[in-house]
Design an enzyme around this catalytic site. Structure first.
Site, mmCIF file in Angstrom:
data_model
loop_
_atom_site.group_PDB
_atom_site.id
_atom_site.type_symbol
_atom_site.label_atom_id
_atom_site.label_comp_id
_atom_site.label_asym_id
_atom_site.label_seq_id
_atom_site.Cartn_x
_atom_site.Cartn_y
_atom_site.Cartn_z
ATOM 1 N N ASP A 149 -61.111 12.456 53.284
ATOM 2 C CA ASP A 149 -61.149 13.717 54.105
ATOM 3 C C ASP A 149 -60.125 14.507 53.189
ATOM 4 O O ASP A 149 -59.528 13.973 52.411
ATOM 5 C CB ASP A 149 -60.644 13.498 55.466
ATOM 6 C CG ASP A 149 -60.511 15.084 56.287
ATOM 7 O OD1 ASP A 149 -61.250 15.661 56.095
ATOM 8 O OD2 ASP A 149 -59.345 14.935 56.866
ATOM 9 N N ASP B 294 -58.026 18.067 53.919
ATOM 10 C CA ASP B 294 -57.046 18.897 54.644
ATOM 11 C C ASP B 294 -56.467 17.766 55.311
ATOM 12 O O ASP B 294 -56.779 17.034 56.415
ATOM 13 C CB ASP B 294 -57.494 19.939 55.763
ATOM 14 C CG ASP B 294 -58.219 20.911 55.095
ATOM 15 O OD1 ASP B 294 -57.719 22.011 54.645
ATOM 16 O OD2 ASP B 294 -59.423 20.926 55.286
#
Lengths: 307, 307
Positions: free
Chosen positions: A25, A27
């Site tokens: 992932d 952010d």
């Protein structure tokens, strides 16, 4: 309980020995806003250099794949277009190749979603401000012109969300044949140590879902399993040798656990030790399904072992 | 199953013999848009003339009590201010007399709610358009100025709902001491025989609830029981001799059933024979709690018996 702290050198080596593919992932894991997480570029570059497959798997719908590659390279991460799976891309892919959509898409979204729909040659409309109707008066609502031949409503992050958009989306979705697809349902992100909260795409999706009286037919992002289908169209994955690394338990970790991947939670984003402990100690089945196999403070904790 | 068709003269007389107080929902029961339901003014006037207590109990937050009285009188219904319980009024009443609020209210609402808050002398801000921020960029989100001393966030129908309002509401509500009150959670109203859908206050509330990561502390309207507390402050009610008449099962009928009132569903608004049959035949406890004691096509079905 299986929860293991992953910061030690021995645990890092254990993970390296059994994982070929890392799904990151972005952010909260690789960066916070416009700043790379300390040490993260060095760690990810090392994984890439020793032959591990590195993919970027993000629910964020506000950047096209090309924009993601630019940001990744700028911050020092190895990247090309085929390594990026963002929901502006995967939702367009779904509409084109799975739903094989013929008509138009009503888009509650943003410029990155426009770009990806255009890339797939999908007809769409609705992006940008639209605030024609601000009352529930029947005559005013009827003044919203509805287009014909709308086969899908696609909802992602839309900073111009408005009552008019809720009317239009709900009206198109009153046709049960019209597909309802959402990029993701991420709720919110508190700004560390501040009063401000950044509402996520989930608040836009919730307003449309309530207006329409329907749940999305498909979620293009995590924890939906369609995201993994997209990855597998580009990348060969052995589920037993693949790890999802994320900062959010109800998307990243749930996605990994559901799909039989190893999971690593970092505490540099949405979750903290308290929320992790709460899930790990809970008897609730939903929460238990969000407990990662490994956790650590930040991906940069491995920096000393890769220099 | 107890469900009884109420259109017959004998059933009308049975109801008259055991009910002293009638609580009428408005939209879909007494009127549709700007037109009275055929026969409804004659029936309600008759009830009033023979000494029954008639109250108007509505989740609609877009009219003040005074505006309701004007509309009721214009369409031929007997009314004064004390007979009207609308959520713009009840939510202000809650904040003033139950929560005894000291600080300011951040209002995601409309002019009627402004008027009722003003009537109670409650400080508030936020009404009207507000579209400063349209991106999730941290710096932009931080540019939203947050006021101090905000003790409550009040959410009702707001045709100017925007991403900025979601940011502000969620940020104020990140303080657990800040009260979250919603007028109601009604979802939507399909326009009969048309493609258009009128999204309800529920779509605004859903967007704030998701952004804030909190459920409302109190719902000022049906099916919340605070609405009945408000009525009882003005009107003496014997629960055994009181009937709720409504067009929506998950608000009006649930409200009546929960509070031990008799319930009558009319099919002139949101529900139809199909949705009623579905609830009546369901084994689901939630749906079963929404089944009325009586039902009929419209309140005007009694017109012949009152002339």
């Amino acid at each position: 309980m299986n929860l293991k702290h992953a910061s030690s050198k021995s645990c890092f080596q254990e993970i390296l020995s059994k994982i070929d593919t890392f799904l990151f992932d972005c952010d909260g894991v690789l960066w916070q806003g416009n700043h790379a997480v300390l040490g993260a570029p060095a760690v990810v570059s090392h994984l890439h250099n020793i032959g591990k497959r590195v993919c970027y798997v993000t629910n964020n719908s506000t950047k096209s794949r090309i924009k993601y590659v630019e940001k990744l390279l700028r911050l020092g991460f190895p990247a090309d277009k085929d390594s990026v799976f963002s929901t502006a891309y995967t939702s367009a892919l779904y509409l084109k190749h799975i739903a094989k959509i013929k008509g138009k898409v009503y888009l509650v979204g943003n410029p990155a979603m426009v770009e990806e729909l255009d890339n797939f040659g999908i007809q769409h409309f609705g992006s940008g401000p639209d605030n024609q109707v601000t009352s529930q008066d029947f005559d005013e609502v009827r003044s919203c012109i509805l287009e014909n031949d709308v086969s899908a409503v696609l909802v992602g992050y839309d900073g111009h969300i408005s009552y008019t958009k809720m009317i239009k989306a709900a009206s198109y979705l009153s046709d049960p044949e019209c597909i309802y697809i959402a990029t993701n349902e991420d709720h919110r992100m508190p700004l560390d140590g501040e009063r401000h909260v950044v509402p996520g795409t989930g608040c836009v999706v919730a307003s449309i879902t309530t207006s329409a009286g329907r749940q999305p037919d498909v979620i293009a992002g995590k924890p939906g399993s369609f995201m993994l289908e997209c990855i597998k169209q580009t990348v060969q994955i052995n589920h037993n040798r693949c790890m999802m690394v994320g900062d959010r338990m109800n998307t990243d970790i749930l996605f990994g656990n559901r799909n039989g991947l190893d999971t690593l939670l970092v505490l540099s984003g949405v979750e903290n030790q308290e929320s992790l402990d709460r899930a790990a100690g809970s008897k609730d089945a939903d929460l238990k399904s969000q407990v990662p196999k490994y956790f650590m403070g930040s991906i940069g904790d491995w920096e000393n072992f890769v220099q």
